[in-house]
Design an enzyme around this catalytic site. Sequence first.
Site, PDB file in Angstrom:
ATOM      1  N   THR A  22      -3.333  -6.897  -0.002  1.00  0.00           N
ATOM      2  CA  THR A  22      -3.637  -6.282  -1.292  1.00  0.00           C
ATOM      3  C   THR A  22      -5.132  -6.414  -1.550  1.00  0.00           C
ATOM      4  O   THR A  22      -5.866  -6.971  -0.741  1.00  0.00           O
ATOM      5  CB  THR A  22      -2.859  -6.967  -2.436  1.00  0.00           C
ATOM      6  OG1 THR A  22      -3.458  -8.252  -2.701  1.00  0.00           O
ATOM      7  CG2 THR A  22      -1.393  -7.159  -2.073  1.00  0.00           C
ATOM      8  N   CYS A  23      -5.573  -5.942  -2.715  1.00  0.00           N
ATOM      9  CA  CYS A  23      -6.993  -6.028  -3.031  1.00  0.00           C
ATOM     10  C   CYS A  23      -7.453  -7.472  -3.207  1.00  0.00           C
ATOM     11  O   CYS A  23      -8.637  -7.770  -3.042  1.00  0.00           O
ATOM     12  CB  CYS A  23      -7.320  -5.221  -4.288  1.00  0.00           C
ATOM     13  SG  CYS A  23      -6.444  -5.772  -5.776  1.00  0.00           S
ATOM     14  N   ARG A  59      -5.683 -10.319  -1.775  1.00  0.00           N
ATOM     15  CA  ARG A  59      -5.232 -11.278  -0.763  1.00  0.00           C
ATOM     16  C   ARG A  59      -4.763 -10.575   0.507  1.00  0.00           C
ATOM     17  O   ARG A  59      -4.306  -9.429   0.483  1.00  0.00           O
ATOM     18  CB  ARG A  59      -4.110 -12.154  -1.307  1.00  0.00           C
ATOM     19  CG  ARG A  59      -2.776 -11.449  -1.467  1.00  0.00           C
ATOM     20  CD  ARG A  59      -1.705 -12.375  -2.019  1.00  0.00           C
ATOM     21  NE  ARG A  59      -2.023 -12.803  -3.367  1.00  0.00           N
ATOM     22  CZ  ARG A  59      -2.281 -14.072  -3.695  1.00  0.00           C
ATOM     23  NH1 ARG A  59      -2.235 -15.018  -2.793  1.00  0.00           N
ATOM     24  NH2 ARG A  59      -2.563 -14.386  -4.946  1.00  0.00           N
ATOM     25  N   GLN A 118       2.516  -6.532 -10.595  1.00  0.00           N
ATOM     26  CA  GLN A 118       2.374  -5.661  -9.427  1.00  0.00           C
ATOM     27  C   GLN A 118       2.608  -6.372  -8.108  1.00  0.00           C
ATOM     28  O   GLN A 118       3.124  -5.798  -7.161  1.00  0.00           O
ATOM     29  CB  GLN A 118       0.985  -5.023  -9.407  1.00  0.00           C
ATOM     30  CG  GLN A 118       0.817  -3.875 -10.366  1.00  0.00           C
ATOM     31  CD  GLN A 118      -0.599  -3.335 -10.300  1.00  0.00           C
ATOM     32  OE1 GLN A 118      -1.493  -3.830 -10.974  1.00  0.00           O
ATOM     33  NE2 GLN A 118      -0.801  -2.327  -9.490  1.00  0.00           N
TER      34      GLN A 118
END
Length: 429
Positions: free
Chosen positions: A49-50, A52, A114
């Site tokens: 993800t952005c 991790r 999310q």
Amino acid sequence: MALLTLGINHRTAPLELRERIAFTPERMAEAFAELRAASGASEAAILSTCNRTELYLAGDDDCAALVLRWLAGFHGLAPGELEDAIYVHRDSEAVRHMMRVASGLDSMVLGEPQILGQLKDAYALAREHDASGTFLSRLFEQTFSVAKRVRTQTAIGENPVSVAYAAVSMASHIFSDMSRNRALLIGAGKTIELVARHLSEAGVTDFLVANRTLDRAQNLAEDHGGRGIVLSDIPDYLPEVDIVIASTASPLPILGKGAVERALKRRKHRPYFMVDIAVPRDIEPEVASLDDVYLYTVDDLRQVIEENVRSREGAAREAENLILAGAQEFLSQLRALDAVATLKQFRQQAERQRDQETEKALRALRNGGDPETVIRSLGRGLTNKLLHEPSIQVRKASAEGRVEVTHWLRELHQLETQDNEVSVTSEKL
């Protein structure tokens, strides 16, 4: 079966490093094949993800060094470039970490929802590539169950706060009347869906959604009264917007410094507010050097986010207790499964020994042996076979000072302690 989690996140690595080891959808098949081969793990999953990148592995060996070397090499880095940013969790800590991630307790935005969807996508992707087996499947399912408990039994999800919310909140501080501004959203994923919703709630009624596929852009834009365009149309519409928020999975920037410079000239240097939520970045970092452009990344949103999550700290403590209980429940289930497998193997061994002695007795009877003698011999033979190896191991353990083995033997067979039992104290002579 051992579990290993290895990764980096927004706390351990800057944006520049996070975007260098982000996994793009186009390389996932290659990544799964290489990861399992390089690590020797029987099961694997990848979350990217952005904020991790994490690898979840199940196998028999501690393969952290192998995984680190592979992760660095896959993304063209030297292992030393990652060592200071990498964290490693094993077994029970790895279980608890995954549950904290799924519940939003390890996110930049405390309690943001999310990440649970992203973790479900990671699980689906692992299954799609035949990389998730019984162990990881059980772990993911238990993790999702615990995350649901956290959502329903605590206030961690109240007053929604997310990266998307923080981006729109920052824009509202810059523009006094959001209804007078036009927005361009680049991408059409879940983050941009949230951005569109928050923009609408903030009063923005005029915005564009740019995406690689027009249909997806149109569908999302129409839900909020906007218009969809393709990515190649961005330069044409850029001079007409005031707010640009980008979040795609593109491995390369979509909006460059040159395009923004040309747009600024056409709009007579009216300022832009831009937020790049993507990792890797969608907007070239050099855009930030332009006058009249206020460009922010996910890391720049940290202060806004921290101010908005203080009210969730009490709920977070409740969530930690639920996660601890959920992790213990999962580990208990694993121990029970391991006991079942061991007992099954133990029974199979005993049945093989029984069958061998029974067959020997039947042969003796067929050859005219005395039934009473044969039966007594069967009993002695079966007893000797069942007790031979355990007796050797108990003597060996006692000689080594592992007296707990004797205690377990007594407990397993409900043996009473003999009055004349010799007590041996452990002394170093």
